[in-house]
Design a protein around this motif. Structure first.
Motif, PDB file in Angstrom:
ATOM      1  N   CYS A  28       0.831  -1.214   0.000  1.00  0.00           N
ATOM      2  CA  CYS A  28       0.000   0.000   0.000  1.00  0.00           C
ATOM      3  C   CYS A  28       0.868   1.269   0.000  1.00  0.00           C
ATOM      4  O   CYS A  28       1.814   1.373   0.777  1.00  0.00           O
ATOM      5  CB  CYS A  28      -0.894  -0.019   1.228  1.00  0.00           C
ATOM      6  SG  CYS A  28      -1.814   1.498   1.455  1.00  0.00           S
ATOM      7  N   TYR A  29       0.567   2.210  -0.909  1.00  0.00           N
ATOM      8  CA  TYR A  29       1.284   3.494  -0.887  1.00  0.00           C
ATOM      9  C   TYR A  29       0.315   4.650  -0.587  1.00  0.00           C
ATOM     10  O   TYR A  29       0.561   5.787  -0.951  1.00  0.00           O
ATOM     11  CB  TYR A  29       2.139   3.715  -2.135  1.00  0.00           C
ATOM     12  CG  TYR A  29       1.429   3.835  -3.477  1.00  0.00           C
ATOM     13  CD1 TYR A  29       0.062   3.681  -3.619  1.00  0.00           C
ATOM     14  CD2 TYR A  29       2.166   4.118  -4.622  1.00  0.00           C
ATOM     15  CE1 TYR A  29      -0.559   3.791  -4.851  1.00  0.00           C
ATOM     16  CE2 TYR A  29       1.564   4.240  -5.865  1.00  0.00           C
ATOM     17  CZ  TYR A  29       0.183   4.064  -5.960  1.00  0.00           C
ATOM     18  OH  TYR A  29      -0.425   4.175  -7.180  1.00  0.00           O
ATOM     19  N   GLN A  30      -0.809   4.269   0.015  1.00  0.00           N
ATOM     20  CA  GLN A  30      -1.747   5.233   0.627  1.00  0.00           C
ATOM     21  C   GLN A  30      -2.378   6.226  -0.349  1.00  0.00           C
ATOM     22  O   GLN A  30      -2.537   7.403  -0.030  1.00  0.00           O
ATOM     23  CB  GLN A  30      -1.061   5.970   1.773  1.00  0.00           C
ATOM     24  CG  GLN A  30      -0.576   5.013   2.843  1.00  0.00           C
ATOM     25  CD  GLN A  30       0.423   5.628   3.778  1.00  0.00           C
ATOM     26  OE1 GLN A  30       0.430   6.839   3.970  1.00  0.00           O
ATOM     27  NE2 GLN A  30       1.251   4.816   4.376  1.00  0.00           N
ATOM     28  N   CYS A  31      -2.731   5.737  -1.520  1.00  0.00           N
ATOM     29  CA  CYS A  31      -3.331   6.630  -2.516  1.00  0.00           C
ATOM     30  C   CYS A  31      -4.789   6.957  -2.197  1.00  0.00           C
ATOM     31  O   CYS A  31      -5.349   7.900  -2.732  1.00  0.00           O
ATOM     32  CB  CYS A  31      -3.238   5.993  -3.898  1.00  0.00           C
ATOM     33  SG  CYS A  31      -4.281   4.538  -4.073  1.00  0.00           S
ATOM     34  N   ALA A  32      -5.445   6.121  -1.380  1.00  0.00           N
ATOM     35  CA  ALA A  32      -6.845   6.319  -0.955  1.00  0.00           C
ATOM     36  C   ALA A  32      -7.885   5.931  -1.995  1.00  0.00           C
ATOM     37  O   ALA A  32      -9.075   6.137  -1.781  1.00  0.00           O
ATOM     38  CB  ALA A  32      -7.089   7.745  -0.495  1.00  0.00           C
ATOM     39  N   THR A  33      -7.456   5.312  -3.097  1.00  0.00           N
ATOM     40  CA  THR A  33      -8.433   4.853  -4.088  1.00  0.00           C
ATOM     41  C   THR A  33      -9.454   3.922  -3.427  1.00  0.00           C
ATOM     42  O   THR A  33     -10.654   3.990  -3.709  1.00  0.00           O
ATOM     43  CB  THR A  33      -7.703   4.088  -5.237  1.00  0.00           C
ATOM     44  OG1 THR A  33      -6.696   4.942  -5.751  1.00  0.00           O
ATOM     45  CG2 THR A  33      -8.653   3.658  -6.325  1.00  0.00           C
ATOM     46  N   CYS A  34      -8.971   3.038  -2.556  1.00  0.00           N
ATOM     47  CA  CYS A  34      -9.857   2.042  -1.929  1.00  0.00           C
ATOM     48  C   CYS A  34     -10.974   2.695  -1.126  1.00  0.00           C
ATOM     49  O   CYS A  34     -12.138   2.272  -1.196  1.00  0.00           O
ATOM     50  CB  CYS A  34      -9.044   1.094  -1.053  1.00  0.00           C
ATOM     51  SG  CYS A  34      -7.936   1.911   0.093  1.00  0.00           S
ATOM     52  N   ARG A  49      -8.518   2.637   3.745  1.00  0.00           N
ATOM     53  CA  ARG A  49      -7.156   3.185   3.665  1.00  0.00           C
ATOM     54  C   ARG A  49      -6.532   3.371   5.058  1.00  0.00           C
ATOM     55  O   ARG A  49      -5.380   2.976   5.289  1.00  0.00           O
ATOM     56  CB  ARG A  49      -7.160   4.527   2.931  1.00  0.00           C
ATOM     57  CG  ARG A  49      -5.776   5.150   2.875  1.00  0.00           C
ATOM     58  CD  ARG A  49      -5.843   6.562   2.351  1.00  0.00           C
ATOM     59  NE  ARG A  49      -4.585   7.250   2.488  1.00  0.00           N
ATOM     60  CZ  ARG A  49      -4.403   8.353   3.219  1.00  0.00           C
ATOM     61  NH1 ARG A  49      -5.410   8.864   3.910  1.00  0.00           N
ATOM     62  NH2 ARG A  49      -3.239   8.930   3.275  1.00  0.00           N
ATOM     63  N   MET A  52      -5.326   0.234   6.350  1.00  0.00           N
ATOM     64  CA  MET A  52      -4.110  -0.238   5.672  1.00  0.00           C
ATOM     65  C   MET A  52      -2.873   0.422   6.292  1.00  0.00           C
ATOM     66  O   MET A  52      -1.844  -0.237   6.514  1.00  0.00           O
ATOM     67  CB  MET A  52      -4.168   0.078   4.172  1.00  0.00           C
ATOM     68  CG  MET A  52      -5.188  -0.736   3.405  1.00  0.00           C
ATOM     69  SD  MET A  52      -4.893  -2.509   3.479  1.00  0.00           S
ATOM     70  CE  MET A  52      -3.532  -2.719   2.345  1.00  0.00           C
ATOM     71  N   CYS A  82      -7.437  -1.268  -6.478  1.00  0.00           N
ATOM     72  CA  CYS A  82      -6.154  -0.832  -5.884  1.00  0.00           C
ATOM     73  C   CYS A  82      -5.039  -0.875  -6.936  1.00  0.00           C
ATOM     74  O   CYS A  82      -4.765  -1.928  -7.512  1.00  0.00           O
ATOM     75  CB  CYS A  82      -5.795  -1.744  -4.705  1.00  0.00           C
ATOM     76  SG  CYS A  82      -4.135  -1.443  -4.077  1.00  0.00           S
ATOM     77  N   PRO A  83      -4.388   0.256  -7.206  1.00  0.00           N
ATOM     78  CA  PRO A  83      -3.363   0.284  -8.258  1.00  0.00           C
ATOM     79  C   PRO A  83      -2.089  -0.468  -7.894  1.00  0.00           C
ATOM     80  O   PRO A  83      -1.242  -0.713  -8.742  1.00  0.00           O
ATOM     81  CB  PRO A  83      -3.082   1.787  -8.438  1.00  0.00           C
ATOM     82  CG  PRO A  83      -3.481   2.417  -7.153  1.00  0.00           C
ATOM     83  CD  PRO A  83      -4.576   1.577  -6.573  1.00  0.00           C
ATOM     84  N   ARG A  84      -1.946  -0.819  -6.610  1.00  0.00           N
ATOM     85  CA  ARG A  84      -0.716  -1.479  -6.174  1.00  0.00           C
ATOM     86  C   ARG A  84      -0.904  -2.980  -5.878  1.00  0.00           C
ATOM     87  O   ARG A  84       0.017  -3.637  -5.422  1.00  0.00           O
ATOM     88  CB  ARG A  84      -0.214  -0.795  -4.885  1.00  0.00           C
ATOM     89  CG  ARG A  84       0.306   0.596  -5.125  1.00  0.00           C
ATOM     90  CD  ARG A  84       1.741   0.593  -5.560  1.00  0.00           C
ATOM     91  NE  ARG A  84       2.604   0.130  -4.460  1.00  0.00           N
ATOM     92  CZ  ARG A  84       3.870  -0.170  -4.597  1.00  0.00           C
ATOM     93  NH1 ARG A  84       4.440  -0.102  -5.772  1.00  0.00           N
ATOM     94  NH2 ARG A  84       4.580  -0.569  -3.556  1.00  0.00           N
ATOM     95  N   ALA A  86      -2.560  -4.203  -3.442  1.00  0.00           N
ATOM     96  CA  ALA A  86      -2.386  -4.397  -1.987  1.00  0.00           C
ATOM     97  C   ALA A  86      -3.554  -5.166  -1.356  1.00  0.00           C
ATOM     98  O   ALA A  86      -3.507  -5.476  -0.162  1.00  0.00           O
ATOM     99  CB  ALA A  86      -2.219  -3.040  -1.294  1.00  0.00           C
ATOM    100  N   PRO A  88      -6.735  -4.568  -0.187  1.00  0.00           N
ATOM    101  CA  PRO A  88      -7.214  -4.130   1.133  1.00  0.00           C
ATOM    102  C   PRO A  88      -8.374  -4.958   1.680  1.00  0.00           C
ATOM    103  O   PRO A  88      -8.481  -5.141   2.894  1.00  0.00           O
ATOM    104  CB  PRO A  88      -7.633  -2.673   0.891  1.00  0.00           C
ATOM    105  CG  PRO A  88      -7.715  -2.491  -0.587  1.00  0.00           C
ATOM    106  CD  PRO A  88      -6.794  -3.487  -1.197  1.00  0.00           C
TER     107      PRO A  88
HETATM  108  S1  SF4 Z   1      -5.953   1.680  -3.073  1.00  0.00           S
HETATM  109 FE1  SF4 Z   1      -4.314   0.254  -2.554  1.00  0.00          FE
HETATM  110  S2  SF4 Z   1      -2.459   1.504  -2.501  1.00  0.00           S
HETATM  111 FE2  SF4 Z   1      -4.189   2.921  -2.461  1.00  0.00          FE
HETATM  112  S3  SF4 Z   1      -4.544   3.276  -0.238  1.00  0.00           S
HETATM  113 FE3  SF4 Z   1      -5.867   1.610  -0.845  1.00  0.00          FE
HETATM  114  S4  SF4 Z   1      -4.699  -0.224  -0.430  1.00  0.00           S
HETATM  115 FE4  SF4 Z   1      -3.256   1.449  -0.433  1.00  0.00          FE
END
Ligand code: SF4
Ligand code: SF4
Length: 394
Positions: A28-34, A49, A52, A82-84, A86, A88
């Motif tokens: 997770c790089y904390q983009c907040a998409t989730c 987020r 995470m 999630c773009p990474r 991760a 969630p």
């Molecule tokens: S979408 Fe993925 S990378 Fe972005 S905050 Fe959520 S878990 Fe982290």
């Protein structure tokens, strides 16, 4: 001035979460998409987020005392977007497993349910116990009847004279109930103590984080909130708000309603046996028997569909031992119950007894380990959803 918070990472907790299906959490790089994608997260302080971040920092106390982890319905929408990668949704599921283990007592049993190496014990202990009960029922029935003749309707040979296949002739109903009544009582006590602590913790956590202005927990209002939440749960409203795993709603609903049906059937037949002193087997024309059969079929189909969904989505939604354990037990419970009934009606006496033996092992695994398995989500999620309603968290 911003309040300072000294983070105390719990490395064991991080390892636990990763081992229970959340191994992607560090991606997770904390983009907040989730949090934006989640269809059911509240606007104020949405998940997942923040969970995470807390999980990757190892903030165990903050997470297991959070009601939000239980508001998630594991739909997977956030994991898909999630773009990474991760995942969630899976991380939250792993955190919930840790929370169940943390609140349940005894802890050794809670750990055993999530450890595949302990499966032979979880199955073997009831298998041996019910084999002993069958042996005593078959070989010492008349002696036991004499010993316990002071009990008015104690009778091991309930069907003398006519040849009716009755499971009680192979596993004394007395022994079966003397196994399950104390088990159910212990489970109720464990749940009561766990939920009492859980409710106090999520309330304290909500007050601390400013999610509620009700500093004292009002049990009357909480109960009123519970009444308001139950229809939402029965209708599966939250499931229907999700996209990726929308197809989970119907099988989940079938399993939930079949359990409600089977609970009603068990309660009625328990009263019929011990209050009205009428032992089974009961007529197939009996409406309670209809309910039992319909519930049994719904349980097999519902849990079968859940297993199929998991297998179909192997790539996108990983399934872990804790998921397979409970899915397997529920499916085995429904299947062995139906096979017991069908072989009994087909007069296949010993085959029917064998399926009943497997059925008893499945029932034991479901009930005895209820506070420790994934099935405990029923009561934790109900409590968290009720608390969200009570604290007006929209
Ligand atoms: S979408 Fe993925 S990378 Fe972005 S905050 Fe959520 S878990 Fe982290
Ligand atoms: S799995 Fe679904 S309900 Fe849970 S946080 Fe993700 S999007 Fe929300």
């Amino acid at each position: 001035m911003t309040e300072k918070y000294l983070a105390q990472p719990d490395l064991d907790f991080i390892a636990q979460v990763r081992g229970l299906g959340g191994e992607t959490l560090k991606k997770c790089y904390q983009c907040a998409t989730c949090s934006v994608a989640c269809p059911i997260a509240p606007e104020d302080s949405p998940f997942p987020r923040k969970e995470m971040i807390a999980a990757s920092w190892g903030l165990k106390d903050k997470l297991i005392c959070s009601g939000d982890i239980w508001l998630c319905h594991e739909c997977g929408d956030c994991s898909d977007l999630c773009p990474r990668g991760a995942a969630p949704g899976d991380v939250l599921s792993a955190i919930r497993s840790v929370a169940i283990t943390e609140y349940a007592r005894p802890k050794a049993l809670a750990n055993a349910v999530t450890d595949p190496k302990k499966l032979p014990f979880l199955l073997g202990i009831p298998a041996i116990w019910f084999a002993i009960l069958a042996f005593i029922t078959m070989t010492a029935g008349e002696t036991m009847t004499k010993i316990f003749e002071f009990i008015p309707f104690f009778d091991w040979a309930q069907h003398e004279g006519e040849h009716v296949i009755a499971q009680a002739d192979f596993f004394s109903t007395w022994f079966v109930d003397l196994t399950f009544v104390p088990t159910a009582t212990a489970v109720a006590i464990i749940f009561f103590l766990s939920l009492k602590n859980f409710l106090n913790d999520i309330h304290e956590n909500a007050v601390l984080e400013g999610k509620t202005d009700k500093t004292t927990l009002n049990y009357k209002e909480f109960f009123q909130a519970l009444i308001r939440v139950i229809p939402t749960i029965l209708r599966h409203d939250k499931f229907n708000e999700c996209e990726s795993n929308k197809d989970r709603a119907t099988p989940h609903m079938m399993v939930l309603f079949s359990f409600i049906g089977l609970f009603i059937v068990t309660a009625i037949f328990f009263i019929v046996l011990y209050v009205f002193q009428t032992p089974g087997p009961y007529s197939q024309l009996n409406p309670v028997k209809w309910l039992a059969n319909i519930s049994g079929v719904a349980l097999v189909i519902g849990s079968g569909l859940m297993i199929k969904n998991r297998l179909d989505k192997k790539e996108e939604q990983l399934t872990y031992y804790k998921d397979w354990f409970i899915l397997g037990v529920v499916f085995a419970l429904g299947l062995t119950g139906m096979l017991t009934e069908m072989t009994r009606l087909a007069h296949l006496e010993y085959i029917s007894y064998f399926f009943y033996y497997l059925h008893l092992i499945a029932i034991f695994n479901l009930f005895a380990f209820l506070p420790f398995s994934k099935m405990a989500h029923l009561v934790y999620r109900l409590t968290a959803m009720t608390y969200a309603e009570y604290s007006n968290r929209k």
